[in-house]
Design a protein around this motif. Structure first.
Motif, PDB file in Angstrom:
ATOM      1  N   LEU A 108       0.816  -1.211   0.000  1.00  0.00           N
ATOM      2  CA  LEU A 108       0.000   0.000   0.000  1.00  0.00           C
ATOM      3  C   LEU A 108       0.852   1.266   0.000  1.00  0.00           C
ATOM      4  N   TYR A 109       2.065   1.147   0.525  1.00  0.00           N
ATOM      5  CA  TYR A 109       2.950   2.314   0.599  1.00  0.00           C
ATOM      6  C   TYR A 109       3.249   2.892  -0.784  1.00  0.00           C
ATOM      7  N   TYR A 110       3.550   2.020  -1.737  1.00  0.00           N
ATOM      8  CA  TYR A 110       3.995   2.495  -3.048  1.00  0.00           C
ATOM      9  C   TYR A 110       2.967   3.372  -3.762  1.00  0.00           C
ATOM     10  N   PRO A 111       1.698   2.937  -3.920  1.00  0.00           N
ATOM     11  CA  PRO A 111       0.751   3.826  -4.616  1.00  0.00           C
ATOM     12  C   PRO A 111       0.510   5.141  -3.878  1.00  0.00           C
ATOM     13  N   CYS A 112       0.551   5.102  -2.537  1.00  0.00           N
ATOM     14  CA  CYS A 112       0.375   6.349  -1.785  1.00  0.00           C
ATOM     15  C   CYS A 112       1.525   7.312  -2.062  1.00  0.00           C
ATOM     16  N   GLU A 113       2.750   6.781  -2.095  1.00  0.00           N
ATOM     17  CA  GLU A 113       3.895   7.643  -2.389  1.00  0.00           C
ATOM     18  C   GLU A 113       3.841   8.150  -3.825  1.00  0.00           C
ATOM     19  N   ALA A 121       4.393  17.077  -8.224  1.00  0.00           N
ATOM     20  CA  ALA A 121       4.890  17.417  -9.567  1.00  0.00           C
ATOM     21  C   ALA A 121       3.812  18.024 -10.456  1.00  0.00           C
ATOM     22  N   LYS A 122       2.602  18.246  -9.901  1.00  0.00           N
ATOM     23  CA  LYS A 122       1.470  18.816 -10.646  1.00  0.00           C
ATOM     24  C   LYS A 122       1.021  17.910 -11.796  1.00  0.00           C
ATOM     25  N   VAL A 123       1.326  16.612 -11.679  1.00  0.00           N
ATOM     26  CA  VAL A 123       0.827  15.656 -12.675  1.00  0.00           C
ATOM     27  C   VAL A 123      -0.661  15.432 -12.460  1.00  0.00           C
ATOM     28  N   ILE A 124      -1.069  15.429 -11.189  1.00  0.00           N
ATOM     29  CA  ILE A 124      -2.484  15.311 -10.842  1.00  0.00           C
ATOM     30  C   ILE A 124      -2.839  16.437  -9.877  1.00  0.00           C
ATOM     31  N   ARG A 125      -4.125  16.701  -9.755  1.00  0.00           N
ATOM     32  CA  ARG A 125      -4.579  17.678  -8.779  1.00  0.00           C
ATOM     33  C   ARG A 125      -4.889  16.955  -7.479  1.00  0.00           C
ATOM     34  N   GLY A 126      -4.495  17.549  -6.400  1.00  0.00           N
ATOM     35  CA  GLY A 126      -4.773  16.935  -5.108  1.00  0.00           C
ATOM     36  C   GLY A 126      -3.824  17.457  -4.052  1.00  0.00           C
ATOM     37  N   ASP A 127      -4.107  17.079  -2.809  1.00  0.00           N
ATOM     38  CA  ASP A 127      -3.312  17.499  -1.664  1.00  0.00           C
ATOM     39  C   ASP A 127      -2.173  16.495  -1.481  1.00  0.00           C
ATOM     40  N   ALA A 128      -0.966  16.892  -1.874  1.00  0.00           N
ATOM     41  CA  ALA A 128       0.179  15.992  -1.752  1.00  0.00           C
ATOM     42  C   ALA A 128       0.479  15.683  -0.289  1.00  0.00           C
ATOM     43  N   GLY A 129       0.218  16.656   0.592  1.00  0.00           N
ATOM     44  CA  GLY A 129       0.564  16.487   1.998  1.00  0.00           C
ATOM     45  C   GLY A 129      -0.089  15.272   2.627  1.00  0.00           C
ATOM     46  N   LYS A 130      -1.382  15.050   2.355  1.00  0.00           N
ATOM     47  CA  LYS A 130      -2.066  13.924   2.993  1.00  0.00           C
ATOM     48  C   LYS A 130      -1.527  12.592   2.495  1.00  0.00           C
ATOM     49  N   TRP A 131      -1.112  12.550   1.222  1.00  0.00           N
ATOM     50  CA  TRP A 131      -0.555  11.303   0.685  1.00  0.00           C
ATOM     51  C   TRP A 131       0.836  11.045   1.243  1.00  0.00           C
ATOM     52  N   TRP A 132       1.630  12.110   1.461  1.00  0.00           N
ATOM     53  CA  TRP A 132       2.936  11.931   2.087  1.00  0.00           C
ATOM     54  C   TRP A 132       2.776  11.414   3.513  1.00  0.00           C
ATOM     55  N   LEU A 134       0.226   9.694   4.728  1.00  0.00           N
ATOM     56  CA  LEU A 134      -0.266   8.314   4.687  1.00  0.00           C
ATOM     57  C   LEU A 134       0.854   7.340   4.328  1.00  0.00           C
ATOM     58  N   SER A 135       1.683   7.721   3.354  1.00  0.00           N
ATOM     59  CA  SER A 135       2.783   6.833   2.969  1.00  0.00           C
ATOM     60  C   SER A 135       3.794   6.693   4.111  1.00  0.00           C
ATOM     61  N   THR A 136       4.049   7.782   4.837  1.00  0.00           N
ATOM     62  CA  THR A 136       4.971   7.715   5.971  1.00  0.00           C
ATOM     63  C   THR A 136       4.406   6.837   7.081  1.00  0.00           C
ATOM     64  N   MET A 137       3.094   6.935   7.322  1.00  0.00           N
ATOM     65  CA  MET A 137       2.455   6.085   8.331  1.00  0.00           C
ATOM     66  C   MET A 137       2.543   4.607   7.941  1.00  0.00           C
ATOM     67  N   LEU A 138       2.377   4.314   6.668  1.00  0.00           N
ATOM     68  CA  LEU A 138       2.497   2.926   6.212  1.00  0.00           C
ATOM     69  C   LEU A 138       3.932   2.427   6.357  1.00  0.00           C
ATOM     70  N   TRP A 139       4.887   3.301   6.068  1.00  0.00           N
ATOM     71  CA  TRP A 139       6.294   2.932   6.242  1.00  0.00           C
ATOM     72  C   TRP A 139       6.587   2.646   7.712  1.00  0.00           C
ATOM     73  N   ALA A 140       6.107   3.516   8.600  1.00  0.00           N
ATOM     74  CA  ALA A 140       6.315   3.311  10.035  1.00  0.00           C
ATOM     75  C   ALA A 140       5.657   2.013  10.496  1.00  0.00           C
ATOM     76  N   THR A 141       4.465   1.720   9.973  1.00  0.00           N
ATOM     77  CA  THR A 141       3.781   0.474  10.330  1.00  0.00           C
ATOM     78  C   THR A 141       4.595  -0.739   9.895  1.00  0.00           C
ATOM     79  N   SER A 142       5.122  -0.694   8.673  1.00  0.00           N
ATOM     80  CA  SER A 142       5.950  -1.787   8.175  1.00  0.00           C
ATOM     81  C   SER A 142       7.195  -1.970   9.039  1.00  0.00           C
ATOM     82  N   LEU A 143       7.807  -0.868   9.463  1.00  0.00           N
ATOM     83  CA  LEU A 143       8.991  -0.956  10.315  1.00  0.00           C
ATOM     84  C   LEU A 143       8.662  -1.571  11.670  1.00  0.00           C
ATOM     85  N   LEU A 144       7.533  -1.152  12.263  1.00  0.00           N
ATOM     86  CA  LEU A 144       7.119  -1.724  13.545  1.00  0.00           C
ATOM     87  C   LEU A 144       6.861  -3.227  13.423  1.00  0.00           C
TER      88      LEU A 144
END
Length: 234
Positions: A108-113, A121-132, A134-144
């Motif tokens: 799940l981390y990869y598509p979120c990142e 990169a302005k390829v899509i419209r959206g809030d990049a912050g929330k995806w960053w 979410l991806s960081t939370m998934l990374w932390a979960t994987s590490l735990l």
């Protein structure tokens, strides 16, 4: 001396010829630049340390390079997850399910990142912050989950140690225990950085200076390079 240098060069070339090896090398260099740049910048005013700022800029570019290269990692991760499935039945159930949960978090981390990168990169419209986040939370979960898995394996190795065992089996157990201990150390270092990159108010989020982020990242990266080299040499 020449033979040793040639062997070192050959090992470096072999490392850089693989995607995983190249990623580890770029990661180590990036965090090393952040460690050195952050340390130089911390000793003086940022404007008075052009070398420190240059090293931090290189670190940021190398991090961006790794983000772009991970756009192509989804299929390899999916292939690994499918191959592992629910894990071998002879393996400890707790280890199996921790591994499965970790694979899910990584998948799940990869598509979120990717979405975070595309929004930045302005390829899509959206809030990049929330995806960053979410991806960081998934990374932390994987590490735990990885830490919990390694701790479980270490506990098993202690319990299963026979009173009378051959030197070969004891050697294999020590090698496995050392590998799991290194995995825990590397994951803990990465977990500290993962929490740092979460939104302010979450534990120590946002409180690390650049040099400390670089130190933790360099530590985990060197552990990863060592484990890769040791695995290839085994």
């Amino acid at each position: 001396m020449a033979a040793g240098a040639e062997g070192l060069l050959g090992a470096l070339v072999a490392l850089l010829e693989t995607h995983r090896g190249r990623d580890r090398a770029v990661r180590t260099l990036g965090y090393g630049c952040q460690l050195a740049g952050g340390a130089l910048a911390a000793r003086s005013h940022p404007a008075e340390s052009p070398l420190g700022q240059s090293l931090l800029a290189i670190s940021a570019q190398l991090s961006h390079c790794r983000t772009v290269l991970r756009l192509f990692d989804d299929l390899s991760m999916l292939a690994y997850s499918r191959q592992y499935g629910l894990g071998p039945k002879e393996e400890d159930p707790a280890v199996r399910w921790l591994s499965v949960a970790s694979n899910v978090a990584d998948q799940l981390y990869y598509p979120c990142e990717h979405l975070a990168w595309a929004a930045d990169a302005k390829v899509i419209r959206g809030d990049a912050g929330k995806w960053w986040v979410l991806s960081t939370m998934l990374w932390a979960t994987s590490l735990l989950l990885g830490i919990a898995r390694s701790l479980r394996i270490l506990c098993q190795l202690r319990r299963q140690r026979p009173k009378q065992a051959s030197k070969d089996s004891l050697r294999r157990a020590r090698v496995r225990a050392r590998a799991e201990a290194l995995t825990i150390a590397g994951n803990l270092a990465d977990l500290c950085n993962a929490v740092h990159w979460l939104p302010p108010g979450v534990l120590w989020a946002g409180r690390f200076p650049p040099w400390l982020v670089g130190l933790l990242g360099t530590t985990s990266s060197l552990i990863g390079v060592y484990q890769t080299y040791a695995g290839a040499a085994a």
